[in-house]
Scaffold this motif. Structure first.
Motif, PDB file in Angstrom:
ATOM      1  N   ALA A   1       1.071  -1.416  -0.042  1.00 16.73           N
ATOM      2  CA  ALA A   1       0.066  -0.087  -0.161  1.00 16.73           C
ATOM      3  C   ALA A   1       0.734   1.197   0.271  1.00 16.73           C
ATOM      4  CB  ALA A   1      -1.664  -0.119   1.160  1.00 16.73           C
ATOM      5  N   PHE A   2       1.260   1.200   0.918  1.00 19.12           N
ATOM      6  CA  PHE A   2       2.490   2.850   1.321  1.00 19.12           C
ATOM      7  C   PHE A   2       3.719   2.413  -0.194  1.00 19.12           C
ATOM      8  CE2 PHE A   2       6.749   4.957   2.258  1.00 19.12           C
ATOM      9  CZ  PHE A   2       5.720   6.025   2.684  1.00 19.12           C
ATOM     10  N   GLY A   3       4.195   1.090  -1.096  1.00 20.99           N
ATOM     11  CA  GLY A   3       4.467   0.991  -2.586  1.00 20.99           C
ATOM     12  C   GLY A   3       4.758   2.029  -3.028  1.00 20.99           C
ATOM     13  N   GLU A   4       2.746   2.241  -3.806  1.00 18.18           N
ATOM     14  CA  GLU A   4       1.760   3.142  -4.548  1.00 18.18           C
ATOM     15  C   GLU A   4       2.318   4.466  -4.626  1.00 18.18           C
ATOM     16  OE1 GLU A   4      -0.064   1.933  -7.079  1.00 18.18           O
ATOM     17  OE2 GLU A   4       0.923   0.048  -5.933  1.00 18.18           O
ATOM     18  N   VAL A   5       1.812   5.185  -2.664  1.00 21.50           N
ATOM     19  CA  VAL A   5       2.733   6.172  -2.403  1.00 21.50           C
ATOM     20  C   VAL A   5       3.715   6.500  -3.245  1.00 21.50           C
ATOM     21  CG1 VAL A   5       2.682   8.109  -1.013  1.00 21.50           C
ATOM     22  CG2 VAL A   5       1.502   6.249  -0.900  1.00 21.50           C
ATOM     23  N   VAL A   6       4.580   5.915  -3.059  1.00 23.21           N
ATOM     24  CA  VAL A   6       6.722   5.612  -3.145  1.00 23.21           C
ATOM     25  C   VAL A   6       6.091   6.416  -5.039  1.00 23.21           C
ATOM     26  CG1 VAL A   6       8.631   5.115  -3.445  1.00 23.21           C
ATOM     27  CG2 VAL A   6       6.698   4.728  -1.221  1.00 23.21           C
ATOM     28  N   LYS A   7       5.462   5.422  -5.631  1.00 21.73           N
ATOM     29  CA  LYS A   7       5.824   5.134  -7.072  1.00 21.73           C
ATOM     30  C   LYS A   7       4.880   6.334  -7.907  1.00 21.73           C
ATOM     31  CE  LYS A   7       4.370   0.601  -7.481  1.00 21.73           C
ATOM     32  NZ  LYS A   7       3.524  -0.101  -8.205  1.00 21.73           N
ATOM     33  N   GLU A   8       4.266   6.972  -6.798  1.00 26.43           N
ATOM     34  CA  GLU A   8       3.267   8.339  -6.999  1.00 26.43           C
ATOM     35  C   GLU A   8       4.342   9.770  -6.457  1.00 26.43           C
ATOM     36  OE1 GLU A   8      -0.079   9.650  -4.990  1.00 26.43           O
ATOM     37  OE2 GLU A   8      -1.006   7.269  -5.792  1.00 26.43           O
ATOM     38  N   TYR A   9       5.729   9.412  -6.237  1.00 25.87           N
ATOM     39  CA  TYR A   9       6.942  10.362  -5.794  1.00 25.87           C
ATOM     40  C   TYR A   9       7.593  10.063  -6.853  1.00 25.87           C
ATOM     41  CZ  TYR A   9       4.912  13.420  -1.485  1.00 25.87           C
ATOM     42  OH  TYR A   9       5.050  13.853  -0.863  1.00 25.87           O
ATOM     43  N   GLN A  10       8.111   8.886  -7.013  1.00 26.75           N
ATOM     44  CA  GLN A  10       9.359   8.470  -8.081  1.00 26.75           C
ATOM     45  C   GLN A  10       8.385   9.423  -9.677  1.00 26.75           C
ATOM     46  OE1 GLN A  10       9.107   4.397  -6.978  1.00 26.75           O
ATOM     47  NE2 GLN A  10      12.011   4.543  -7.065  1.00 26.75           N
ATOM     48  N   ALA A  11       7.330   8.956  -9.829  1.00 28.79           N
ATOM     49  CA  ALA A  11       6.990   9.383 -10.897  1.00 28.79           C
ATOM     50  C   ALA A  11       7.155  10.897 -10.678  1.00 28.79           C
ATOM     51  CB  ALA A  11       4.806   8.986 -11.653  1.00 28.79           C
ATOM     52  N   ALA A  12       6.618  11.691 -10.096  1.00 25.61           N
ATOM     53  CA  ALA A  12       7.089  13.129 -10.408  1.00 25.61           C
ATOM     54  C   ALA A  12       7.876  13.600  -9.903  1.00 25.61           C
ATOM     55  CB  ALA A  12       5.704  13.496  -9.218  1.00 25.61           C
ATOM     56  N   GLY A  13       9.121  12.673  -9.818  1.00 22.90           N
ATOM     57  CA  GLY A  13      10.682  12.884 -10.414  1.00 22.90           C
ATOM     58  C   GLY A  13      11.250  13.459  -8.833  1.00 22.90           C
ATOM     59  N   THR A  14      10.680  12.376  -7.622  1.00 29.56           N
ATOM     60  CA  THR A  14      11.294  12.518  -6.447  1.00 29.56           C
ATOM     61  C   THR A  14      12.734  11.678  -6.196  1.00 29.56           C
ATOM     62  OG1 THR A  14       9.532  13.579  -5.409  1.00 29.56           O
ATOM     63  CG2 THR A  14      10.975  12.730  -3.146  1.00 29.56           C
TER      64      THR A  14
END
Length: 288
Positions: free
Chosen positions: A203-216
């Motif tokens: 579940a938290f990995g989905e949040v991480v993917k959003e940050y990575q997709a945004a460039g973090t």
């Protein structure tokens, strides 16, 4: 006036009083220096965002900012669960866009915490995610806040918000050394297991993917433990492996990286001196 006529009058006065007082308290929420108030008041933008439970407070903001020249926002809180932390991070991303770095203490994925979600009801008025999380967690508390707005301002998180009305909340880290009694007791500690689950990691990995997709640039770390306590933890390696499997991100394990009683406040938390020792290493390793 007949007695029954007082009933609607009392109800009206109660309703108006509740709404008026809640409106006045809203301004206090938005003026507080508490980190979650700054997040939702438009003053939370940072170069580096960090997250964890109480061990995430080892990310000592004044030192990071001095060492890097970059702004920070620490969204950690005692016993922070993954679903609440994920909601806060998504709200940050919506409001401010991608920070340069997101640093997460991986050990915070060890629990659910319905009680803390209830405590964060003071911020549900600013976040659909927190509002929905509260409804899913405790529908009676959720509907109570809709009927009586003042009920949102009870509890520990609201108290801390008021406490930081006129002072910074960035300097909260332990400023004490672990006691000789606690050190002596460390010789007889029982084995300790981090209660993470694959479900929480996913579940938290989905949040991480959003940050990575945004460039973090997202980093998982394991902050230091007191050496005698660290030796009792039986599944830190599996925690790191499972996070890497689910997210593709290697966990940087600093659990053994700090020694010396002078650097710890207790078994699981560095003090200010220890935090500076640790962060000096961490910041160098992640290019800060």
């Amino acid at each position: 006036m007949k007695k029954w006529m007082w009933i609607p009058l009392v109800l009206l006065v109660t309703f108006v009083g509740d709404r008026l007082m809640a409106h006045l308290l809203t301004s206090a929420v938005e003026q507080s220096e508490f980190r979650y108030s700054r997040l939702y008041a438009g003053e939370g933008k940072a170069d580096i965002v960090v997250l964890g439970n109480s061990r995430g407070l080892n990310f000592y903001q004044p030192f990071i900012e001095k060492a890097t020249g970059k702004s920070t926002l620490n969204l950690s809180y005692n016993a922070m669960p993954g679903d609440l932390g994920g909601a806060l991070l998504r709200d940050y991303l919506d409001a401010y866009g991608a920070p340069e770095k997101l640093i997460v203490d991986a050990t915070f994925l060890d629990r659910d915490n319905a009680e803390l979600i209830r405590e964060f009801r003071v911020y549900a008025q600013y976040s659909d995610r927190l509002d929905n999380l509260l409804r899913e967690t405790d529908s009676s508390i959720y509907w109570g806040t809709k009927v009586a707005h003042l009920s949102s301002y009870g509890g520990e998180v609201a108290q801390r918000m008021f406490y930081y009305l006129s002072k910074s909340d960035e300097d909260w880290l332990l400023d004490r050394q672990i006691s000789p009694q606690v050190v002596a007791a460390s010789a007889n500690l029982e084995p300790y297991r981090n209660n993470y689950t694959l479900g929480r990691i996913r579940a938290f990995g989905e949040v991480v993917k959003e940050y990575q997709a945004a460039g973090t640039d997202v980093r998982f770390v394991i902050n230091p433990y007191y050496p005698a306590f660290q030796k009792t933890i039986i599944n830190l390696d599996s925690l790191a492996l499972d996070i890497r499997k689910e997210t593709g991100i290697q966990v940087l394990d600093y659990s053994k990286s700090v020694t010396g009683d002078q650097n710890f406040g207790d078994y699981q938390h560095l003090n200010k001196q220890g935090a500076e020792v640790y962060l000096g290493r961490l910041l160098k390793d992640i290019g800060l």
